[in-house]
Design a protein around this motif. Structure first.
Motif, PDB file in Angstrom:
ATOM      1  N   GLU A  71       0.814  -1.210   0.000  1.00 52.69           N
ATOM      2  CA  GLU A  71       0.000   0.000   0.000  1.00 52.69           C
ATOM      3  C   GLU A  71       0.849   1.261   0.000  1.00 52.69           C
ATOM      4  O   GLU A  71       0.317   2.367  -0.151  1.00 52.69           O
ATOM      5  CB  GLU A  71      -0.941  -0.016   1.210  1.00 52.69           C
ATOM      6  CG  GLU A  71      -2.006  -1.090   1.104  1.00 52.69           C
ATOM      7  CD  GLU A  71      -2.895  -1.167   2.326  1.00 52.69           C
ATOM      8  OE1 GLU A  71      -2.964  -0.164   3.082  1.00 52.69           O
ATOM      9  OE2 GLU A  71      -3.509  -2.222   2.533  1.00 52.69           O
ATOM     10  N   PHE A  72       2.162   1.121   0.145  1.00 56.76           N
ATOM     11  CA  PHE A  72       3.042   2.269  -0.001  1.00 56.76           C
ATOM     12  C   PHE A  72       3.006   2.781  -1.440  1.00 56.76           C
ATOM     13  O   PHE A  72       3.279   3.948  -1.700  1.00 56.76           O
ATOM     14  CB  PHE A  72       4.475   1.872   0.384  1.00 56.76           C
ATOM     15  CG  PHE A  72       5.440   3.018   0.467  1.00 56.76           C
ATOM     16  CD1 PHE A  72       5.444   3.867   1.562  1.00 56.76           C
ATOM     17  CD2 PHE A  72       6.351   3.255  -0.551  1.00 56.76           C
ATOM     18  CE1 PHE A  72       6.335   4.933   1.649  1.00 56.76           C
ATOM     19  CE2 PHE A  72       7.248   4.316  -0.484  1.00 56.76           C
ATOM     20  CZ  PHE A  72       7.235   5.165   0.621  1.00 56.76           C
ATOM     21  N   THR A  73       2.657   1.895  -2.377  1.00 53.26           N
ATOM     22  CA  THR A  73       2.627   2.222  -3.803  1.00 53.26           C
ATOM     23  C   THR A  73       1.209   2.493  -4.270  1.00 53.26           C
ATOM     24  O   THR A  73       0.344   1.620  -4.197  1.00 53.26           O
ATOM     25  CB  THR A  73       3.215   1.074  -4.641  1.00 53.26           C
ATOM     26  OG1 THR A  73       4.514   0.747  -4.177  1.00 53.26           O
ATOM     27  CG2 THR A  73       3.271   1.448  -6.115  1.00 53.26           C
ATOM     28  N   ILE A  74       0.968   3.708  -4.758  1.00 51.88           N
ATOM     29  CA  ILE A  74      -0.304   4.050  -5.396  1.00 51.88           C
ATOM     30  C   ILE A  74      -0.056   4.212  -6.888  1.00 51.88           C
ATOM     31  O   ILE A  74       0.850   4.938  -7.304  1.00 51.88           O
ATOM     32  CB  ILE A  74      -0.893   5.360  -4.848  1.00 51.88           C
ATOM     33  CG1 ILE A  74      -1.118   5.281  -3.337  1.00 51.88           C
ATOM     34  CG2 ILE A  74      -2.217   5.690  -5.555  1.00 51.88           C
ATOM     35  CD1 ILE A  74      -1.675   6.575  -2.734  1.00 51.88           C
ATOM     36  N   ILE A 349       0.838  11.803   2.038  1.00 53.35           N
ATOM     37  CA  ILE A 349       0.955  11.073   0.776  1.00 53.35           C
ATOM     38  C   ILE A 349       1.556  12.047  -0.234  1.00 53.35           C
ATOM     39  O   ILE A 349       1.385  13.265  -0.098  1.00 53.35           O
ATOM     40  CB  ILE A 349      -0.431  10.579   0.303  1.00 53.35           C
ATOM     41  CG1 ILE A 349      -1.015   9.594   1.324  1.00 53.35           C
ATOM     42  CG2 ILE A 349      -0.359   9.927  -1.081  1.00 53.35           C
ATOM     43  CD1 ILE A 349      -2.451   9.180   1.031  1.00 53.35           C
ATOM     44  N   LYS A 397       2.457   6.839   1.631  1.00 51.54           N
ATOM     45  CA  LYS A 397       2.172   6.308   0.305  1.00 51.54           C
ATOM     46  C   LYS A 397       2.746   7.252  -0.740  1.00 51.54           C
ATOM     47  O   LYS A 397       2.860   8.460  -0.497  1.00 51.54           O
ATOM     48  CB  LYS A 397       0.660   6.157   0.077  1.00 51.54           C
ATOM     49  CG  LYS A 397      -0.032   5.172   1.025  1.00 51.54           C
ATOM     50  CD  LYS A 397      -1.533   5.204   0.834  1.00 51.54           C
ATOM     51  CE  LYS A 397      -2.234   4.220   1.760  1.00 51.54           C
ATOM     52  NZ  LYS A 397      -1.985   4.529   3.194  1.00 51.54           N
TER      53      LYS A 397
END
Length: 415
Positions: A71-74, A349, A397
Motif C-alpha cells: 500500500e506504499f505504492t499508489i 501522501i 504512500k
C-alpha cells in the motif's frame, strides 16, 4: 515513424481491445489479491545508475526479491508511463507491479454518470474522440495550427453520454500543437513514453473501476475532479455537493468497506463535505495540495495546514516538490511544509514519482521536483528522493506512474 504509428493506432481504435469492448478479462478473483508481482527492468536500471553508497548497497541487496503488493505504492492513473492512463490495461499493469492502491480520477458525463478521466475536458488528448463522429459533440472542435497560432480542441466527458464515452479508446496523454490535421494532433506522445501498448486502451466507468479493483482485493483512491463546466450541471440539483455524494454512494452501493477507500480532491470543500456528511469515508479523505505552485505563498500554505487539521483533515497530499528542499550544503531534506504536516500529526501522501522523463532532459522548472533540481544529476538520484520522502519525511504512500519503481524500494525497506 511516429506518423506511421499513429495511422496504425487509428485503425486499431476501431477494433476490439484485448479486454473486449463489451466485457473484461480482468485476470483476478474477488478479494484474492494474489497476483504475482513483477517489478521488471526499471528499478534495476535506477539502482545501477545511483552513486555508490549505503543506499545503493541496500537496494542492490534486495535484487532477487521476493516482491509483493504494498500500500506504499499508489498507481497514478495506472501504470501510465507506458499504458494509456485511466484504462484497464494501465490498472492491470499497475497491479502486476505491486501497487496496493489504484487511482481513478472521477469526472461526469452528459447523463451524469461517473467515469475515470484525469480531467473532465481531456478527451481530445487522452482518447481518439477527434478521429470519431463524436468529435462533432466536442465543446470546441479541432482547429489546425496556423502561423503562430497552435492547434487546439476541447472535448469533455460532459459533452457525451456514458455509452458514447465507452465507445472511445484511450491513448497516451499528449497532443501535437503544431498539427494541421487530426491525425497529427493525436500523434503527441512525449518521447519518454511509448505507443507500443496504446492500440486501444479500454476506458472505464467509476463503477467498473470499483468492481475491478475489488476483484483484486486492492484499495481505492478516487479523485473528484474539479469540474470543467459551471455547477450545477444540467439540472439545478446536480451541484458540487451532489457530485461529491455520488462518488461515495457508488462505494456504498458496491458494499466496499470505507477503510479501503481514500477519496481525494484538490478542492478542500469536497474534503470537508465528506468529513461532515460521510464521516466513515471522510476520516480517510485526502486533501491534495500544491504548496509550490506559487512560491511567494509557500509560508502561507504552511500556515494553512493548521486550519485543515482543525477542520478534521487527517491526510494531506502535496506534490513531491512541496515536501522537499535543499539545505545549505545542497542536500535534499524535508521542507517546512513536510515538517509542519508531521508536527500536526497528519498522514502524508505524495505525487508523482517516475512521471517525468530522463533527468538529463529536465528543464530548470521541471514541476514535480522543482525545489530540488540542483541536486538531481541523473536518473539514479530518483531513489535518493524516494529515500528522503520515506525515511525522513515519513510519507505513508507514494503515487507513481511506474509503480514497480516504488514497489521495489518499499519491499526492500519492508514498507
Amino acid at each position: 515513424m511516429r506518423s506511421v504509428l499513429i495511422a496504425s493506432l487509428s485503425i486499431g481504435f476501431a477494433s476490439a481491445s484485448p479486454w473486449g469492448r463489451g466485457g473484461h478479462n480482468w485476470n483476478g478473483h474477488h478479494g484474492s489479491n494474489k497476483l504475482n508481482v513483477q517489478v521488471g527492468d526499471r528499478p534495476y536500471y535506477l539502482v545501477n545508475d545511483m552513486d555508490n553508497g549505503p543506499l545503493k548497497e541496500k537496494l542492490q541487496s534486495c535484487s532477487e526479491g521476493p516482491f509483493s503488493a504494498t500500500e506504499f505504492t499508489i498507481a497514478h492513473r495506472g501504470a501510465s508511463l507506458q499504458f494509456p492512463e485511466e484504462t484497464f490495461e494501465a490498472w492491470t499493469a499497475a497491479a502486476r507491479q505491486g501497487a496496493g492502491v489504484l487511482e481513478c480520477d472521477v469526472a461526469f458525463t452528459q447523463d451524469k454518470q461517473l467515469v475515470c478521466r484525469h480531467d473532465q475536458c481531456d478527451l481530445h488528448y487522452t482518447t481518439n474522440i477527434l478521429a470519431t463522429p463524436l468529435a462533432a459533440k466536442c465543446t470546441t472542435p479541432f482547429t489546425p495550427a496556423s502561423g503562430s497560432t497552435s492547434a487546439s480542441a476541447k472535448c469533455c466527458t460532459s459533452d457525451i453520454t456514458l455509452a458514447e464515452f465507452k465507445s472511445l479508446c484511450g491513448k497516451m496523454e499528449g497532443q501535437n500543437v503544431n498539427a494541421t490535421t487530426v491525425a497529427e494532433y493525436i500523434d503527441g506522445t512525449p518521447d519518454f513514453r511509448t505507443d507500443v501498448y496504446a492500440t486501444c486502451g479500454t476506458v472505464a466507468s467509476h463503477k467498473e473501476y470499483i468492481e475491478f479493483t475489488d476483484s483484486l482485493g486492492l484499495k481505492f483512491t478516487p479523485e473528484l475532479k474539479t469540474p470543467g463546466v459551471p455547477m450545477p450541471f444540467g439540472t439545478p440539483d446536480y451541484t458540487q455537493a451532489a457530485y461529491a455524494q455520488q462518488l461515495i454512494d457508488e462505494y456504498k452501493a458496491a458494499g466496499i468497506d470505507p477503510k479501503r477507500v481514500y477519496p481525494q480532491s484538490f478542492l478542500v470543500d469536497d474534503v470537508y463535505y465528506w468529513i461532515q456528511h460521510e464521516p466513515n469515508y471522510g476520516k480517510q479523505a485526502v486533501y491534495l495540495t500544491e504548496p509550490t505552485i506559487d512560491p511567494a505563498g509557500f509560508d502561507a500554505a504552511v500556515a494553512n495546514l493548521t486550519t485543515y487539521r482543525e477542520n478534521g483533515v487527517n491526510i494531506i497530499a502535496p506534490s513531491i516538490a512541496g515536501l522537499l528542499a535543499l539545505d545549505a550544503e545542497g542536500k535534499i531534506v524535508p521542507s517546512s511544509y513536510a515538517k509542519e504536516s508531521k508536527r500536526l500529526g497528519m498522514e502524508i501522501i505524495t505525487w508523482s514519482f517516475d512521471r517525468s522523463g530522463p533527468v538529463a532532459t529536465w528543464e530548470a522548472d521541471e514541476y514535480y521536483y522543482s525545489t530540488v533540481i540542483p541536486a538531481m544529476k541523473k536518473d539514479g538520484d530518483l531513489y535518493t528522493v524516494l529515500d528522503v520522502l520515506a525515511r525522513q519525511v515519513g510519507v505513508s504512500k507514494v503515487f507513481s506512474d511506474w509503480p514497480a519503481s516504488v514497489t521495489y524500494y518499499a519491499n526492500c525497506f519492508r514498507l
